[in-house]
Scaffold this active site. Structure first.
Site, mmCIF file in Angstrom:
data_model
loop_
_atom_site.group_PDB
_atom_site.id
_atom_site.type_symbol
_atom_site.label_atom_id
_atom_site.label_comp_id
_atom_site.label_asym_id
_atom_site.label_seq_id
_atom_site.Cartn_x
_atom_site.Cartn_y
_atom_site.Cartn_z
ATOM 1 N N ARG A 1 2.385 -2.539 2.295
ATOM 2 C CA ARG A 1 1.987 -1.192 1.839
ATOM 3 C C ARG A 1 1.149 -1.226 0.559
ATOM 4 N NH1 ARG A 1 4.980 3.421 3.664
ATOM 5 N NH2 ARG A 1 5.401 3.044 5.848
ATOM 6 N N ARG B 1 0.330 5.187 -1.922
ATOM 7 C CA ARG B 1 0.417 6.272 -2.908
ATOM 8 C C ARG B 1 0.638 5.849 -4.355
ATOM 9 N NH1 ARG B 1 4.690 9.335 0.607
ATOM 10 N NH2 ARG B 1 5.033 7.135 0.978
ATOM 11 N N ARG C 1 -7.120 10.160 -0.162
ATOM 12 C CA ARG C 1 -6.201 10.821 0.774
ATOM 13 C C ARG C 1 -6.358 12.341 0.722
ATOM 14 N NH1 ARG C 1 -2.876 12.927 3.520
ATOM 15 N NH2 ARG C 1 -0.694 12.447 3.881
ATOM 16 N N ASP D 1 -1.305 2.778 10.795
ATOM 17 C CA ASP D 1 0.141 2.992 10.846
ATOM 18 C C ASP D 1 0.668 2.510 12.185
ATOM 19 O OD1 ASP D 1 2.270 4.517 9.098
ATOM 20 O OD2 ASP D 1 2.773 4.878 11.196
ATOM 21 N N TYR E 1 11.296 5.847 16.755
ATOM 22 C CA TYR E 1 10.611 7.079 16.320
ATOM 23 C C TYR E 1 10.240 7.951 17.517
ATOM 24 C CZ TYR E 1 10.252 5.105 11.632
ATOM 25 O OH TYR E 1 10.552 4.593 10.409
#
Ligand code: CP3
Length: 338
Positions: free
Chosen positions: A22, A26, A35, A72, A147
């Site tokens: 990652r 962020r 973003r 992703d 998911y």
């Protein structure tokens, strides 16, 4: 020579190559800025120009030894025709798949849907420094299935575990579709210019016994076999996060090249696992938030125990949005002795 690839061939380097899971994300102000203008997370993943930009941000800022494609794991269900959204502050939200919908997943046109991501891969190879390893990735079938069934992350992915117990045949079909689609997606990433790939099985640690074998080990082995039919000797890192004692024998049973370790793996076990080949990991990401001696001591512990063998220095899971940039610099300086 690309150092991560050398380590995956079994070499021990004086200073291990380092990258962070990652690493585009962020905690970087430049990521938050891009973003804001991308109009949604999936738009960012499917926009080669912007995806290349954010992939390169941590390379430009820190000079990591490897660059991981910005995308992703949930682009696969999206490409199979499921509804996937990323909601601000909530994470991914999918429409939970019903039993009768498993047969309707669309494999035709699946790779076409992912073309923009493959364009990102080829654009990256052209723009990255020659010595930087380019990593492609996908999620492991089990993790992606959790998911698809629950529709979101849960503390123990109980909906998927229950589904697998109640409807093993239908669940097998879902896993088989994910094995097929993930294999062709990874092959396409290699063809587009990826040097190696990582397969994230972030939820491997909640399965045990026959369930771990059937839903984590077998599908991972099948993907490795499928990919190597097209890309012989393809370097593949498997990351069965939280697998505990089930890490033992996992590399051999799946055929992966490198083994990704999470921060809960004891050093004695990590050293044993390194006897079988390259390992990657395993600093607790929270040490990067803490900084100071918590960070230095953690880095030293990994280097002292694993630095003499084939090691790719990384965190034991993704870097958190709270990680201060100064602490990432501290980590790098400590690893590189600079
Ligand atoms: O820099 C990199 O590592 C490459 C990009 C990358 C992302 N997701 C970007 C992302 C990678 C390799 C992933 C993998 C991924 N995605 C995994 C496996 C690894 C892991 O962390 O366990 C999983 C389980 C997912 C699914 C996912 N995507 C979740 C659960 C979330 C929400 C949690 C969160 O961190 O927000 C995401 C969103 C996501 N994927 C973000 C990023 C940068 C944050 C979204 C944003 O920018 O708003």
């Amino acid at each position: 020579m690309r150092k991560v690839l050398e380590v995956l061939k079994g070499k021990s380097l004086e200073i291990p190559p380092v990258w962070l899971m990652r690493q585009a994300g962020r905690y970087l102000p430049e990521y938050r800025e891009t973003r804001k203008h991308a109009g949604g997370f999936l738009n960012l993943c499917y926009n080669p120009e912007l995806a290349i930009e954010v992939t390169l941000q941590p390379i430009t800022r820190f000079g990591f030894d490897a660059s991981i494609l910005f995308s992703d794991i949930l682009v696969i269900p999206d490409a199979l025709g499921r509804k996937v959204e990323f909601k601000e502050g909530e994470g991914p939200v999918l429409e939970p798949i019903r039993i009768d919908e498993i047969d309707k997943l669309k494999l035709d046109g699946f790779i076409d849907h992912l073309k923009p991501i493959l364009q990102t891969v080829s654009g990256l190879r052209a723009e990255l420094p020659n010595e930087t390893t380019l990593i492609g990735f996908c999620g492991a079938p089990w993790t992606v299935a959790t998911y698809m069934i629950a529709g979101h992350g849960t503390p123990d992915q109980a909906p998927a575990r229950l589904f697998a117990h109640q409807h093993p045949e239908e669940f097998q079909k879902l896993i088989d579709t994910l094995v097929k689609s993930s294999s062709s997606y990874l092959i396409a990433q290699f063809i587009a210019g990826a040097d190696m790939v990582q397969i994230f099985d972030s939820w491997a640690g909640i399965l045990g016994g026959d369930q771990f074998q059937r839903w984590c080990v077998k599908p991972m082995a099948a993907i490795v076999e499928n990919v190597r039919k097209e890309i012989p000797d393809a370097p593949i890192i498997g990351f069965p996060k939280g697998a505990g004692s089930q890490y033992n024998g996992y590399r051999e049973a799946t055929g992966i090249t490198g083994l990704g370790l999470d921060w809960s793996v004891p050093m004695a076990q990590a050293k044993e696992l390194q006897m079988g080949g390259a390992v990657q990991g395993l600093l607790d990401p929270l040490r990067v938030i803490a900084g100071g001696s918590a960070l230095d001591d953690g880095v030293d512990e990994v280097l002292e125990n694993l630095g003499a063998g084939p090691l790719i220095f990384n965190l034991g899971h993704g870097i958190t949005p709270q990680a201060p940039i100064a602490h990432v610099e501290q980590l790098l300086a400590r690893v590189r002795g600079s």
